[in-house]
Design an enzyme around this catalytic site. Structure first.
Site: not given
Ligand code: IVH
Length: 671
Positions: A33, A36, A83, A113, A115, A175, A315
């Site tokens: 950090d 950077y 979906l 994948e 969700k 997302e 789910k």
């Protein structure tokens, strides 16, 4: 000299971008950090001293100015679908069986994948540069959140060079989320500074991107995983695995837990492994998404009205908590349906404090033998209202009381409660009872309808009790002087409410129609009708049931409900009064450069080799056309596939343009 400075600036930008890439995409940070920050500060200093050398894609340019005029909405070039769900192993297996059967038992590969429980977003890059970022919104239109998305370090402002040519256009979907550790830290800080804490990481992420001031978003440490391409030009990708690799290669983060699988056993085991391991992952996931890998196969499978056939969201089991029922209340909805609601001892259900749960109807209460004072299991999945899944019989106390809607001492004497024959629900049959009117008014003011900010259930109730409201046109008669007389209203709140009421007057046809609360006329149907009627209420009131049924997506129930609504003189006069009081419906304008088929009526008959009928329908609708179900003199063209029905001969009789599959590409303007 300037050349040397420019060179140093370029090299700093490259180093910072490389770091972001290593950190967010490769999960393999190269700098600490401190290192950077040092690079970033050096870049800031050089740019401050040489403002002419600042490039738009410099990492220092991520945080721009606040947007003062609110969020603009844009139509998605291709709708952002949702979906369909699988809630247990059997439904996952059914999905596998369905796909294999539809694809004639050929071998099908899938990609599984996580969700991500965040906020769906669409990122549009033109010639490699981030041009716009939109929220999913209602799937058709989203809000412009570019100013905030630019502050997310994980989102490249410029795509990296890859083996493929940089596309002139690409729309990537993903997302946005907040890491659980960042979320906990944010809430801690908010608690210390006496600010309202967020209920969960998803709300925190959503709240962060819906800020007018990008400085706030920048301070929130958001991240992103990308998982689909909405549309693109100039690149050819054949399957999901290749696509995810491509996204990674151009600097867009993809989830490292994606996996290629084949059998239904693999699907179920991926899902369970993910569920077991979710506690070790630093972001919220609420299930797995299983998608057909091959794009051609996806095309063949096509879409349902709101979701693709080629994917499913499996789910995780809903989160549960134990509590006790302390009472049962009744709620009257805008259509008069009465819903019993259990008041429960407040309980924490995965970060959200819950104090009530729906009981659906009397049958449900009887079937589960739910009584006041019972100990119960409460469940909540996603954003839906919590429900009672089970009475804990072994804990049943002695003092339980049975509940029956018919014995309920209803506080509103105007309510006439009846059980409709053949229905589980009790209804209030008096359309003018206060509770029912309140439901109607609340719906009219709600976010997706007239969007009157500040006019929530409490205020509607207060105005109703003060006799300022009876029907929704009364909203537009309210004056500042009326409000200031009321409890809880002060100068500022009264002015704000008057302001939001005035702002809501300028509205769109779908918002107004949806706001009327006609049974079964939701947002989607309202949009379909908008297109068909060219945003004209007059045209809508004149539509006959038969014509409405012709519009694809509108069935008999909806058509009858609409006709019934407009037959009622009281309804008509309320609408007229709204218009007289200043409500103005701004006609929906479509981008005529992409909507080349605006207002054309197209009929589809037969089946197609190259795409499914639902895909074709979606493409036509994106071009502005209305797909209708039968041929008449008003039809502009009939698209004919294999085994067409009588519609073809009817079109020939009426001399209507016929388009065959081989001419489809040209017809859709994609040649
Ligand atoms: S694919 C056409 N993949 O879940 C389907 N969606 O319930 C496009 N989501 O609106 C979505 N993780 O916001 C896809 N790996 C993933 C996802 C994902 C989360 C969200 C997305 C979508 C919603 C559907």
């Amino acid at each position: 000299m300037e050349k040397t400075i420019k060179k140093r600036i370029d090299s700093l930008i490259a180093e910072i971008n490389n770091h972001n890439y290593a950190y967010y995409v490769l999960d393999d940070p190269k700098l600490t950090d401190i290192e950077y920050d040092a690079l970033f500060r050096e870049l800031e200093t050089l740019e401050r001293d040489n403002p002419n050398l600042i490039s738009k894609t410099s990492p220092t340019q991520r945080v721009g100015h606040p947007v003062t005029s609110g969020f603009k909405s844009y139509e998605h070039s291709i709708p952002m679908l949702s979906l369909s769900n699988a809630i247990n192993d059997e439904e996952i297996n059914d999905f596998h069986k369905r796909i294999v059967k539809w694809l004639n038992n050929s071998e099908v590969n899938f990609v599984a994948e996580p969700k991500i429980d965040g906020l769906g977003v669409s990122l549009i890059y033109e010639n490699g540069l981030l041009k716009r970022a939109l929220t999913r919104g209602d799937g058709f239109k989203g809000e412009d959140i570019t100013h905030n998305v630019k502050t997310i370090n994980a989102v490249p402002l410029e795509l990296r060079q890859s083996k493929k040519k940089t596309p002139s256009f690409i729309e990537v979907r993903g997302e946005i989320f907040m890491n659980i550790s960042d979320f906990n830290q944010l809430n801690k800080n908010r608690e210390i500074s006496d600010e309202k804490i967020f209920a969960n990481a998803r709300n925190a992420a959503a709240g962060s991107v819906r800020q007018l001031d990008p400085n706030i978003t920048a301070s929130r440490n958001l991240s992103i995983f990308c998982y689909e391409i909405g549309g693109s030009k100039d690149i050819k990708l054949d399957n999901q695995i290749e696509m995810l690799e491509y996204l990674k290669s151009v600097g867009l983060p993809v989830n490292p837990l994606s996996k290629k699988i084949t059998s239904s056993e693999d699907m179920v085991s991926y899902h369970h492994t993910l569920e077991t391991n979710r506690t070790h992952i630093d972001y919220e996931i609420d299930g797995s998404v299983i998608k057909v890998n091959n794009y051609q196969k996806r095309e063949r499978l096509g879409l349902r009205s709101r979701s693709p056939r080629w994917a499913i969201a499996a789910k995780f089991k809903a989160k549960q908590a134990e509590s006790q029922i302390i009472g049962i209340d009744l709620q009257v909805g805008r259509t008069g349906v009465i819903t019993p609601v259990a008041k429960i001892k407040e309980v924490d259900l995965s970060g959200v404090m819950i104090s009530s749960a729906t009981l659906h109807n009397q049958d449900e209460i009887d079937r589960k033998d739910i009584r006041i004072n019972d100990f119960v299991l409460i469940e909540r999945s996603g954003d839906v209202i919590p429900k009672i899944t089970k009475v804990l019989n072994e804990k049943r106390p002695k003092n339980t009381k049975k509940f029956s809607i018919s014995d309920f001492n209803w506080p509103d004497p105007e309510c006439k409660i009846e059980r409709v024959d053949g229905e589980a629900a009790y209804r209030c049959t008096n359309p003018n009872c206060k509770s029912r009117v309140m439901g109607v008014l609340e719906h009219f003011c709600s976010k997706n309808a007239m969007n009157i900010e500040g006019m929530g259930p409490q205020i509607v109730k207060q105005l109703l009790e003060a006799d300022l409201l009876i029907s929704f046109d009364d909203i537009y008669k309210i004056k500042y002087e009326d409000l200031i007389e009321l409890d809880r209203f002060k100068n500022k709140s009264a002015m704000n409410l008057i302001d939001s009421i005035n702002q809501s007057k300028k509205t769109t046809f779908p918002r107004f129609l949806f706001g009327l609360g006609i049974p079964n006329v939701g947002q989607h149907i309202s949009r379909v009708i908008d297109r068909y009627c060219n945003s004209s209420l007059e045209k809508l009131t004149e539509l006959k049931i038969e014509e409405m049924k012709e519009i694809d997506g509108i069935g008999e129930t909806v058509a009858i409900a609409i006709e019934d609504y407009f037959k009622n003189d009281n309804n008509k006069s309320i609408i007229e009064s709204c218009l007289k009081l200043g409500v103005k419906i701004i006609p929906t304008t479509y981008d005529t450069s992409t909507m080349r088929m605006l207002n054309q009526k197209i009929v589809i008959t037969g089946s197609f080799e190259s795409l499914s009928r639902s895909d074709l329908k979606l493409r036509l609708e994106n071009l502005g056309a209305t797909v209708t179900s039968s041929v008449s003199s008003k039809t502009d063209a009939v698209i004919v596939g294999k085994n067409p029905g009588s519609k073809l001969s009817k079109a020939q009789d009426l001399n209507i343009r016929i388009v065959e599959e081989k001419d489809l590409i040209g017809f859709l303007g994609e040649a």
